[in-house]
Design an enzyme around this catalytic site. Structure first.
Site, PDB file in Angstrom:
ATOM      1  N   ALA A   1       0.763  -1.245   0.000  1.00  0.00           N
ATOM      2  CA  ALA A   1       0.000   0.000   0.000  1.00  0.00           C
ATOM      3  C   ALA A   1       0.797   1.300   0.000  1.00  0.00           C
ATOM      4  O   ALA A   1       0.261   2.345  -0.374  1.00  0.00           O
ATOM      5  CB  ALA A   1      -0.959   0.009   1.183  1.00  0.00           C
TER       6      ALA A   1
ATOM      7  N   PRO B   1       3.044   4.453  -0.991  1.00  0.00           N
ATOM      8  CA  PRO B   1       2.767   5.483   0.030  1.00  0.00           C
ATOM      9  C   PRO B   1       1.276   5.747   0.290  1.00  0.00           C
ATOM     10  O   PRO B   1       0.954   6.567   1.132  1.00  0.00           O
ATOM     11  CB  PRO B   1       3.422   6.727  -0.577  1.00  0.00           C
ATOM     12  CG  PRO B   1       3.346   6.515  -2.057  1.00  0.00           C
ATOM     13  CD  PRO B   1       3.471   5.040  -2.285  1.00  0.00           C
TER      14      PRO B   1
ATOM     15  N   GLU C   1       1.832  -2.420   4.429  1.00  0.00           N
ATOM     16  CA  GLU C   1       3.117  -2.203   3.770  1.00  0.00           C
ATOM     17  C   GLU C   1       4.186  -2.912   4.575  1.00  0.00           C
ATOM     18  O   GLU C   1       4.397  -2.611   5.747  1.00  0.00           O
ATOM     19  CB  GLU C   1       3.414  -0.700   3.679  1.00  0.00           C
ATOM     20  CG  GLU C   1       4.833  -0.359   3.263  1.00  0.00           C
ATOM     21  CD  GLU C   1       5.239  -0.946   1.903  1.00  0.00           C
ATOM     22  OE1 GLU C   1       4.469  -0.838   0.942  1.00  0.00           O
ATOM     23  OE2 GLU C   1       6.342  -1.537   1.836  1.00  0.00           O
TER      24      GLU C   1
ATOM     25  N   CYS D   1       2.932  -1.413 -12.337  1.00  0.00           N
ATOM     26  CA  CYS D   1       3.186  -0.272 -13.220  1.00  0.00           C
ATOM     27  C   CYS D   1       4.234  -0.691 -14.244  1.00  0.00           C
ATOM     28  O   CYS D   1       5.189   0.017 -14.509  1.00  0.00           O
ATOM     29  CB  CYS D   1       3.595   0.968 -12.431  1.00  0.00           C
ATOM     30  SG  CYS D   1       5.051   0.739 -11.435  1.00  0.00           S
TER      31      CYS D   1
HETATM   32  N1  SAM Z   1      -0.095   0.905  -3.841  1.00  0.00           N
HETATM   33  C1  SAM Z   1       0.880   1.951  -3.641  1.00  0.00           C
HETATM   34  C2  SAM Z   1       0.263   3.278  -4.025  1.00  0.00           C
HETATM   35  O1  SAM Z   1      -0.643   3.295  -4.865  1.00  0.00           O
HETATM   36  O2  SAM Z   1       0.649   4.306  -3.446  1.00  0.00           O
HETATM   37  C3  SAM Z   1       2.152   1.666  -4.403  1.00  0.00           C
HETATM   38  C4  SAM Z   1       2.729   0.316  -4.058  1.00  0.00           C
HETATM   39  S1  SAM Z   1       4.268  -0.061  -4.825  1.00  0.00           S
HETATM   40  C5  SAM Z   1       3.847  -0.355  -6.443  1.00  0.00           C
HETATM   41  C6  SAM Z   1       4.580  -1.668  -4.214  1.00  0.00           C
HETATM   42  C7  SAM Z   1       4.846  -1.765  -2.735  1.00  0.00           C
HETATM   43  O3  SAM Z   1       5.123  -3.131  -2.398  1.00  0.00           O
HETATM   44  C8  SAM Z   1       6.030  -0.968  -2.254  1.00  0.00           C
HETATM   45  O4  SAM Z   1       5.637  -0.055  -1.270  1.00  0.00           O
HETATM   46  C9  SAM Z   1       6.991  -2.009  -1.679  1.00  0.00           C
HETATM   47  O5  SAM Z   1       7.670  -1.567  -0.530  1.00  0.00           O
HETATM   48  C10 SAM Z   1       6.074  -3.169  -1.354  1.00  0.00           C
HETATM   49  N2  SAM Z   1       6.788  -4.457  -1.338  1.00  0.00           N
HETATM   50  C11 SAM Z   1       8.083  -4.703  -1.653  1.00  0.00           C
HETATM   51  N3  SAM Z   1       8.371  -6.007  -1.455  1.00  0.00           N
HETATM   52  C12 SAM Z   1       7.258  -6.598  -1.003  1.00  0.00           C
HETATM   53  C13 SAM Z   1       6.934  -7.923  -0.609  1.00  0.00           C
HETATM   54  N4  SAM Z   1       7.830  -8.914  -0.671  1.00  0.00           N
HETATM   55  N5  SAM Z   1       5.678  -8.164  -0.178  1.00  0.00           N
HETATM   56  C14 SAM Z   1       4.775  -7.185  -0.132  1.00  0.00           C
HETATM   57  N6  SAM Z   1       5.012  -5.906  -0.509  1.00  0.00           N
HETATM   58  C15 SAM Z   1       6.247  -5.619  -0.931  1.00  0.00           C
END
Ligand code: SAM
Length: 453
Positions: free
Chosen positions: A110, A112, A133, A231
């Site tokens: 989730a 930021p 997160e 993305c």
């Molecule tokens: N949904 C957010 C938004 O709309 O603001 C953006 C999320 S970003 C694409 C993906 C997120 O997944 C990052 O914040 C990252 O830290 C987290 N992430 C990284 N490794 C992960 C893992 N193994 N399991 C779950 N989440 C993870």
């Protein structure tokens, strides 16, 4: 070299002509700017062209200084890339006008908080969003953004996805995975995304995404909605993962209507409807989104047995005092440590259940702390859409004083404030508290909200 490898991948996927148009768009410097307004804080008339798939979304003609804008700092809007708002369109289409009261949404990746705050607006004050997160520092930013949004229906957790699959099994009605990915859709915005890209990293991301999807799936109830997004453009992290999901688990199709003129490319994977935003076709950055319904019978599982209880009780006289600070409604109040928190009654049982299982960083409205008989309101209360505006003396800030407030400096209007705590407004919207003590003010803006520009 990497550029060539990426081009080759896109040529296989889109054909040479379209791949080259995509790459030209990614290498161009046209970056649309968009924001999404907070329906719980309708202080400013939204300006700009509407984002077709989101009623709260607007494109701006240029990028202003958001950091210095009081309405941004107060959570009246969120700066969000227009394509990302499409996941809200998917959720609303899947809900098809059904009641959102009592709905439980999990946003697994989730930070930021762009998509969580969007889901929060969609489910409204009687639905719950658990915004998770796993990376702690990012979870803290997420918690700040949930506080700013002030809707009162977001619980921020910081857990590994496997905790959800073991502790809140088939508990959620909607689960969204906005997975960490190779970020091809961010190439024009982020040099880091360009630098880190490699075919090996794409494979690594795809494998990690499957692990997250499987954990997320386990926490979704039969009949619930699953939304997957990245993305990035490549099929390995997108369609192939959705195909895998449909093979491994019982998935059903969710029909989505999507007007042709939006220029969103549609594909299918198993029974999943999939949507691609390509920057050369649609005004926004790259996004992939897909949706399915979980098959099977049985609905939600019962809430699990508590592992811990972080909450304490609030004394009746304290309850009476804090209740008067909030707009009319039924609330449950509880303490965590020395702080008093308020929750809409309808949400309380669900918030409690999540808090008993997970590592929670923020939930409901943090109302404040009691020091003996003295009550100190929290910044979360000032930014909460549930605050009664006549609970404190209010003061409309000048532009200079807004700047001073956001820098945590002494205000010029000190002698005009009421003695004690004042609620500061910017264009009618609460931005925070300050305390006047004689000829000086003590800022109540937390350090982490201070700006430096
Ligand atoms: N949904 C957010 C938004 O709309 O603001 C953006 C999320 S970003 C694409 C993906 C997120 O997944 C990052 O914040 C990252 O830290 C987290 N992430 C990284 N490794 C992960 C893992 N193994 N399991 C779950 N989440 C993870």
């Amino acid at each position: 070299m990497k550029r060539e490898e990426f081009r080759e991948l896109m040529c296989q996927q889109l054909g040479t002509e379209e791949a080259d148009r995509l790459i030209a768009a990614l290498e161009g410097d046209e970056q649309p700017v968009s924001v999404r307004h907070n329906p719980a804080k309708p202080y400013a008339e939204p300006q700009g062209r509407e984002v077709a798939w989101c009623r709260w979304g607007r494109y701006l003609p240029e990028r202003p200084s958001f950091t210095r804008d009081g309405l941004f700092q107060a959570g009246a809007y969120y700066v969000q890339e227009a394509s990302s708002m499409f996941v809200g369109y998917l959720l609303e289409s899947a809900l098809a006008g059904k009641q959102t009261a009592g709905l439980r949404v999990l946003d697994m990746c989730a930070a930021p908080g762009g998509k969580s705050t969007l889901y929060s607006s969609i489910v409204g004050e009687r639905g719950l969003v658990v915004a998770n997160e796993v990376i702690r520092t990012r979870a803290l930013t997420l918690a700040d953004n949930a506080l700013r949004w002030g809707a009162g229906n977001i619980v921020v957790t910081s857990n590994d996805p496997s905790h959800f699959s073991s502790s809140l099994v088939e508990w959620f009605d909607v689960v969204a995975v906005d997975a960490p990915c190779s970020g091809e859709g961010m190439f024009r915005k982020s040099e880091e995304a360009r630098e880190n890209w490699s075919p090996d990293n794409v494979r690594l991301c795809a494998a990690r995404q499957r692990r997250i999807m499987a954990d997320a799936w386990a926490s979704l109830r039969p009949g619930g909605i699953f939304i997957y997004s990245t993305c990035t453009f490549n099929g390995m992290e997108n369609e192939e993962n959705m195909e895998w999901l449909c093979q491994e688990f019982e998935c059903e199709r969710v029909e989505i209507e999507c007007p042709e003129e939006w220029n969103i490319a549609r594909t299918e994977a198993g029974v999943a409807e999939c949507f691609h935003f390509y920057p050369h076709r649609t005004e926004g950055e790259g996004l992939f989104a897909a949706i399915v319904r979980k098959g099977g019978e049985g609905g939600r599982r019962r809430s699990p047995k508590p592992r811990r209880n972080p909450f304490g009780e609030v004394e009746p006289k304290v309850r009476k005092m804090v209740e008067g600070l909030l707009v009319e409604g039924n609330y449950h109040f509880a303490t965590i440590g020395e702080s008093i928190y308020g929750y809409r009654k309808e949400l309380w049982e669900d918030v409690r259940c999540v808090s008993e299982q997970m590592s929670v960083l923020f939930s409901g409205v943090k109302i404040g702390e009691l020091f003996g008989k003295k009550f100190k309101p929290d910044h979360s209360l000032a930014l909460s859409a549930l605050l009664r505006l006549d609970s404190f003396p209010t003061w409309e800030l000048s532009e200079e004083d807004l700047g001073r407030y956001l820098h945590r400096e002494e205000l010029g209007c000190t002698s005009e404030l009421s003695e004690g705590v004042n609620l500061l407004l910017w264009r009618g919207c609460p931005v925070g508290f300050t305390k006047r003590i004689g000829q000086r003010t003590n800022t109540m803006l937390p350090k982490e909200f201070r700006i430096f520009i």
